[in-house]
Design an enzyme around this catalytic site. Structure first.
Site, PDB file in Angstrom:
ATOM      1  CG  ASN A  12      34.476  34.953  45.104  1.00 20.76           C
ATOM      2  OD1 ASN A  12      33.446  35.498  45.482  1.00 20.76           O
ATOM      3  ND2 ASN A  12      34.907  35.009  43.845  1.00 20.76           N
ATOM      4  CD1 TRP A  13      31.951  32.045  50.541  1.00 23.63           C
ATOM      5  CD2 TRP A  13      30.198  32.824  51.697  1.00 23.63           C
ATOM      6  NE1 TRP A  13      32.166  31.752  51.872  1.00 23.63           N
ATOM      7  CE2 TRP A  13      31.095  32.212  52.601  1.00 23.63           C
ATOM      8  CE3 TRP A  13      29.023  33.389  52.201  1.00 23.63           C
ATOM      9  CZ2 TRP A  13      30.854  32.150  53.979  1.00 23.63           C
ATOM     10  CZ3 TRP A  13      28.779  33.327  53.568  1.00 23.63           C
ATOM     11  CH2 TRP A  13      29.686  32.714  54.440  1.00 23.63           C
ATOM     12  CE  LYS A  14      33.287  32.237  41.990  1.00 21.38           C
ATOM     13  NZ  LYS A  14      33.674  31.688  40.692  1.00 21.38           N
ATOM     14  CG  HIS A  98      36.327  37.105  40.324  1.00 22.84           C
ATOM     15  ND1 HIS A  98      35.690  36.438  39.309  1.00 22.84           N
ATOM     16  CD2 HIS A  98      36.807  36.163  41.171  1.00 22.84           C
ATOM     17  CE1 HIS A  98      35.785  35.127  39.535  1.00 22.84           C
ATOM     18  NE2 HIS A  98      36.452  34.939  40.657  1.00 22.84           N
ATOM     19  CD  GLU A 100      32.884  34.307  38.387  1.00 25.72           C
ATOM     20  OE1 GLU A 100      32.376  34.861  39.379  1.00 25.72           O
ATOM     21  OE2 GLU A 100      33.283  33.126  38.400  1.00 25.72           O
ATOM     22  CD  GLU A 170      40.582  33.787  41.245  1.00 28.81           C
ATOM     23  OE1 GLU A 170      40.348  32.960  42.122  1.00 28.81           O
ATOM     24  OE2 GLU A 170      39.715  34.517  40.751  1.00 28.81           O
ATOM     25  N   GLY A 176      36.056  27.336  38.303  1.00 25.67           N
ATOM     26  CA  GLY A 176      34.775  26.643  38.262  1.00 25.67           C
ATOM     27  C   GLY A 176      34.711  25.519  37.238  1.00 25.67           C
ATOM     28  CB  SER A 216      39.394  23.895  40.096  1.00 33.19           C
ATOM     29  OG  SER A 216      38.417  24.329  39.152  1.00 33.19           O
TER      30      SER A 216
HETATM   31  C1  PEP Z   1      37.004  32.016  41.908  1.00 26.45           C
HETATM   32  O1  PEP Z   1      36.006  32.286  41.279  1.00 26.45           O
HETATM   33  O2  PEP Z   1      37.646  32.917  42.489  1.00 26.45           O
HETATM   34  C2  PEP Z   1      37.425  30.612  41.949  1.00 26.45           C
HETATM   35  C3  PEP Z   1      38.676  30.351  42.148  1.00 26.45           C
HETATM   36  O3  PEP Z   1      36.441  29.672  41.726  1.00 26.45           O
HETATM   37  P1  PEP Z   1      36.610  28.064  41.828  1.00 26.45           P
HETATM   38  O4  PEP Z   1      37.389  27.785  43.079  1.00 26.45           O
HETATM   39  O5  PEP Z   1      35.195  27.566  41.903  1.00 26.45           O
HETATM   40  O6  PEP Z   1      37.324  27.635  40.613  1.00 26.45           O
END
Ligand code: PEP
Length: 254
Positions: A12-14, A98, A100, A170, A176, A216
């Site tokens: 997921n490049w966001k 997600h 976010e 998640e 993050g 992470s």
């Molecule tokens: C995500 O936002 O889907 C995610 C898992 O981010 P990160 O790997 O940076 O924690």
């Protein structure tokens, strides 16, 4: 490692990567992952890079995902993108709900369920995200939150559609932050989610659904996480932005 379900690892490049940067990343991944067949690998660039990345991965084993879509098919929805527009670029997966988007765009379970149905109607495979906050975990509400999100965000799907849906667990506190759920915490949550799927759909359906872990994930923790019986892949944020890290996560998971 031999798994009951084929692993699916998605990046997921966001809101990162211009078109030129996206092409650099994806061309590097193509080189690194050319021989990988054991894992379904998808990259989810921002909308603006979908067309270029789509063309770049045509002759590869990488698949394309989007990070969101509208629940509507067309019309006066300024700034939105619908399923048919994603299909033009051979998008196969779409991340929905997600944390976010749940947090900043106030997306509800009911809205996410509508998006999931719209995705399936267009033969896109949704990756539906669920997960508890730190406050909810500390208050002992993790399972209750997961059950509400799973039931609400997947409401109305048929068993056939559910099998073609990926669930991403998640924990919000691990996204993050550099904090990863322990392998036991991840396995427990995944097994719980699969149990809820068995109640809502049936056992056979639940056994076929792939549940990704996200939060992470790094090359150093991928093998142990993927080794858990109910962990069927990963949704990777930060570490999917660098060729070396994302490629090593995949190689270490095989
Ligand atoms: C995500 O936002 O889907 C995610 C898992 O981010 P990160 O790997 O940076 O924690």
């Amino acid at each position: 490692m031999t798994k009951e379900r084929k692993l699916i690892i998605a990046g997921n490049w966001k809101m990162n990567k211009t078109v030129a940067e996206a092409l650099d990343l994806v061309n590097g991944l193509k080189r690194e992952l050319a021989t990988v067949k054991e894992v379904d690998v998808a990259v989810c660039p921002p909308f603006t890079a979908l067309e270029s990345v789509s063309k770049a991965i045509l002759d590869s084993n990488l698949r394309l995902g989007a990070q969101n879509m509208s629940e509507n098919n067309y019309g006066a929805f300024t700034g939105e993108i619908c399923a048919a527009m994603l299909k033009e670029f051979c998008v196969r997966y779409v991340i929905l709900g997600h944390s976010e988007r749940r947090q900043y765009q106030k997306e509800s379970d009911a809205l996410i369920a509508k998006k999931a149905l719209a995705a399936h109607a267009a033969s896109l495979k949704p990756i539906v995200c669920v997960g508890e906050t730190l406050a909810e975990r500390e208050a002992g509400q993790t399972n209750q939150v997961l059950e509400t999100q799973v039931r609400g965000s997947l409401a109305g799907l048929s068993k056939e559609q559910m099998v073609e849906t990926v669930v991403a667990y998640e924990p919000v506190w691990a996204i993050g932050t550099g904090k990863t759920a322990t392998t036991q915490q991840a396995q427990d949550a995944h097994a719980f989610i699969r149990g809820v799927l068995a109640q809502v759909f049936d056992d056979a359906t639940a056994k076929k659904v792939r549940i990704q872990y996200g939060g992470s994930v790094k090359p150093g923790n991928a093998r142990e996480l993927m080794g858990q019986p109910d962990v069927d892949g990963a949704l990777v944020g930060g570490a999917s932005l660098a060729v070396r890290d994302f490629a090593d996560i995949i190689k270490n998971s095989i």
